[in-house]
Write a protein that holds these residues in place. Structure first.
Motif, PDB file in Angstrom:
ATOM      1  N   ARG A  37     -10.969  -0.396  -1.164  1.00 65.92           N
ATOM      2  CA  ARG A  37     -10.240  -1.549  -0.646  1.00 65.92           C
ATOM      3  C   ARG A  37     -10.637  -1.762   0.805  1.00 65.92           C
ATOM      4  NH1 ARG A  37      -5.930  -3.368  -3.412  1.00 65.92           N
ATOM      5  NH2 ARG A  37      -4.828  -3.976  -1.531  1.00 65.92           N
ATOM      6  N   ALA A  45      -6.447  -7.603   1.884  1.00 68.37           N
ATOM      7  CA  ALA A  45      -7.362  -6.568   1.405  1.00 68.37           C
ATOM      8  C   ALA A  45      -7.934  -7.004   0.072  1.00 68.37           C
ATOM      9  CB  ALA A  45      -6.652  -5.229   1.270  1.00 68.37           C
ATOM     10  N   GLN A  47     -10.568  -5.442  -3.258  1.00 66.30           N
ATOM     11  CA  GLN A  47     -11.238  -4.283  -3.839  1.00 66.30           C
ATOM     12  C   GLN A  47     -12.682  -4.638  -4.171  1.00 66.30           C
ATOM     13  OE1 GLN A  47      -9.254  -1.302  -6.556  1.00 66.30           O
ATOM     14  NE2 GLN A  47     -10.586  -2.276  -8.055  1.00 66.30           N
ATOM     15  N   PHE A  79      -9.222   6.053  -1.905  1.00 65.84           N
ATOM     16  CA  PHE A  79      -9.013   4.688  -1.433  1.00 65.84           C
ATOM     17  C   PHE A  79      -8.499   3.779  -2.541  1.00 65.84           C
ATOM     18  CE2 PHE A  79     -12.635   6.576   0.870  1.00 65.84           C
ATOM     19  CZ  PHE A  79     -12.057   6.677   2.126  1.00 65.84           C
ATOM     20  N   SER A  81      -5.404   2.942  -3.236  1.00 62.97           N
ATOM     21  CA  SER A  81      -4.247   2.088  -2.935  1.00 62.97           C
ATOM     22  C   SER A  81      -4.144   1.687  -1.470  1.00 62.97           C
ATOM     23  CB  SER A  81      -2.956   2.814  -3.344  1.00 62.97           C
ATOM     24  OG  SER A  81      -2.826   4.039  -2.646  1.00 62.97           O
ATOM     25  N   GLU A  82      -5.072   2.113  -0.623  1.00 66.29           N
ATOM     26  CA  GLU A  82      -4.990   1.758   0.791  1.00 66.29           C
ATOM     27  C   GLU A  82      -6.328   1.267   1.306  1.00 66.29           C
ATOM     28  OE1 GLU A  82      -5.191   5.112   3.787  1.00 66.29           O
ATOM     29  OE2 GLU A  82      -4.336   6.180   2.072  1.00 66.29           O
ATOM     30  N   THR A  83      -6.259   0.379   2.271  1.00 66.31           N
ATOM     31  CA  THR A  83      -7.451  -0.169   2.887  1.00 66.31           C
ATOM     32  C   THR A  83      -8.132   0.893   3.752  1.00 66.31           C
ATOM     33  OG1 THR A  83      -6.387  -2.336   2.955  1.00 66.31           O
ATOM     34  CG2 THR A  83      -8.304  -2.020   4.365  1.00 66.31           C
ATOM     35  N   THR A  85      -9.460   2.604   6.767  1.00 64.74           N
ATOM     36  CA  THR A  85      -9.213   2.567   8.210  1.00 64.74           C
ATOM     37  C   THR A  85      -9.728   3.861   8.825  1.00 64.74           C
ATOM     38  OG1 THR A  85      -7.044   3.602   8.010  1.00 64.74           O
ATOM     39  CG2 THR A  85      -7.123   1.172   7.896  1.00 64.74           C
ATOM     40  N   GLY A  88      -7.329   6.588   7.902  1.00 63.58           N
ATOM     41  CA  GLY A  88      -7.461   6.971   6.503  1.00 63.58           C
ATOM     42  C   GLY A  88      -8.699   7.801   6.248  1.00 63.58           C
ATOM     43  N   GLU A 222      -8.797  -0.231  13.307  1.00 63.64           N
ATOM     44  CA  GLU A 222      -9.455  -0.902  12.195  1.00 63.64           C
ATOM     45  C   GLU A 222     -10.971  -0.775  12.314  1.00 63.64           C
ATOM     46  OE1 GLU A 222      -8.145  -4.916  12.221  1.00 63.64           O
ATOM     47  OE2 GLU A 222      -6.092  -4.443  11.586  1.00 63.64           O
TER      48      GLU A 222
END
Length: 308
Positions: A37, A45, A47, A79, A81-83, A85, A88, A222
């Motif tokens: 994502r 966002a 996918q 990755f 469920s989350e964008t 970064t 992350g 970001e």
């Protein structure tokens, strides 16, 4: 009736001692298919399909191998469920190290995907999608995260030397056609310029490509993919277009005339833009002009740091 035979535990020779004791820089897998994502230009966002390389160091010189499957399984969920970064990526890399239970101290992840951006036409109301190949490199070593972005951006380059030679031929034809015409009105000159006689020669232009690798400072939340694409395209001035009507093609021709450039000029434009961006620690850029005049390419490379 004889009792059932208990199954033997599955062998795991990876835990055997190494035949030649030595730590290894990196051990892992490459070209793993993975959905990720990413942030889009609208603040949401999306996918996309990606290819991933993942590795850890083998810090223990006596260990024969790492827990390879643990890296793969963790990557599949990293990755979902989350964008992506910086925070992350740090968390995922730390998880890779911890999954090795003391065998490793560092981890590395490389993600490759195509970033699609919708671009407006230059003059008409149309829009179209453009593809930008992106590579994200993330390395965690001794608790320090290092991030790098690689971008590929296509643009048009019109040769300044060819433009100057074309202008000379145009001027000579004008002088020849109007040698005995006095006085000249604006309408006569305009009509001549708009005719086939008004274009004695045209400069050569070609599709070109910039390959840029940027090491990012870790102080930002970001990954600035879209911002950096915009920055580089603005510096070059002639990004290739998507939807094109006649008015857009005319506007593109005008942009090329306003941004005549050798490969050296293009490299310097990119360097000047990147050196002033506070998100960037250092950069390496390579430009290639796929010459229409020659059967070979004209190339230039430049590197630098923020503030250069």
């Amino acid at each position: 009736m004889s009792p059932p035979i208990s199954p033997l535990p599955l062998p795991d020779v990876a835990h055997d001692a190494a035949l030649l004791a030595r730590p290894l820089d990196w051990v892992g897998m490459e070209k793993i298919a993975l959905p990720v994502r990413i942030a889009d230009a609208a603040g949401g966002a999306v996918q996309v399909a990606a290819s991933a390389d993942v590795a850890v160091d083998l810090h223990d010189p006596q260990a024969r191998g790492i827990h390879m499957s643990r890296l793969y399984l963790q990557l599949q969920q990293a990755f979902a469920s989350e964008t992506i970064t910086p925070a992350g990526l740090r968390r995922v890399l730390q998880g890779f190290v911890e999954s090795q239970q003391g065998l490793s101290t560092s981890a590395r992840l490389v993600l490759r995907y195509d970033h699609l951006l919708q671009r407006a036409a230059l003059a008409s109301a149309h829009r179209g999608w453009k593809r930008y190949p992106v590579v994200i490199e993330a390395t965690l070593r001794d608790g320090h995260l290092r991030l790098a972005l690689s971008l590929s951006i296509e643009y048009s380059s019109t040769c300044p030397a060819s433009a100057a030679l074309s202008r000379q031929l145009n001027a000579e034809r004008f002088a020849s056609d109007f040698a005995n015409a006095r006085p000249l009105s604006t309408d006569v000159v305009r009509d001549w310029l708009a005719s086939e006689r008004g274009l004695a020669a045209t400069p050569h232009a070609q599709r070109s490509r910039a390959e840029v690798r940027i090491e990012l400072r870790p102080a930002f939340d970001e990954l600035p993919v879209v911002a950096l694409v915009d920055l580089i395209e603005a510096a070059l001035g002639t990004p290739v277009q998507t939807a094109v009507k006649r008015e857009d093609e005319q506007a593109f021709a005008q942009l090329n005339a306003e941004n005549l450039m050798f490969c050296e000029d293009a490299a310097r434009r990119i360097a000047a833009a990147l050196a002033s961006d506070p998100r960037i620690e250092r950069f390496d850029a390579s430009v290639a002009h796929f010459e229409s005049l020659h059967p070979h390419d004209a190339v230039a490379r430049v590197s630098g740091r923020n503030g250069d």
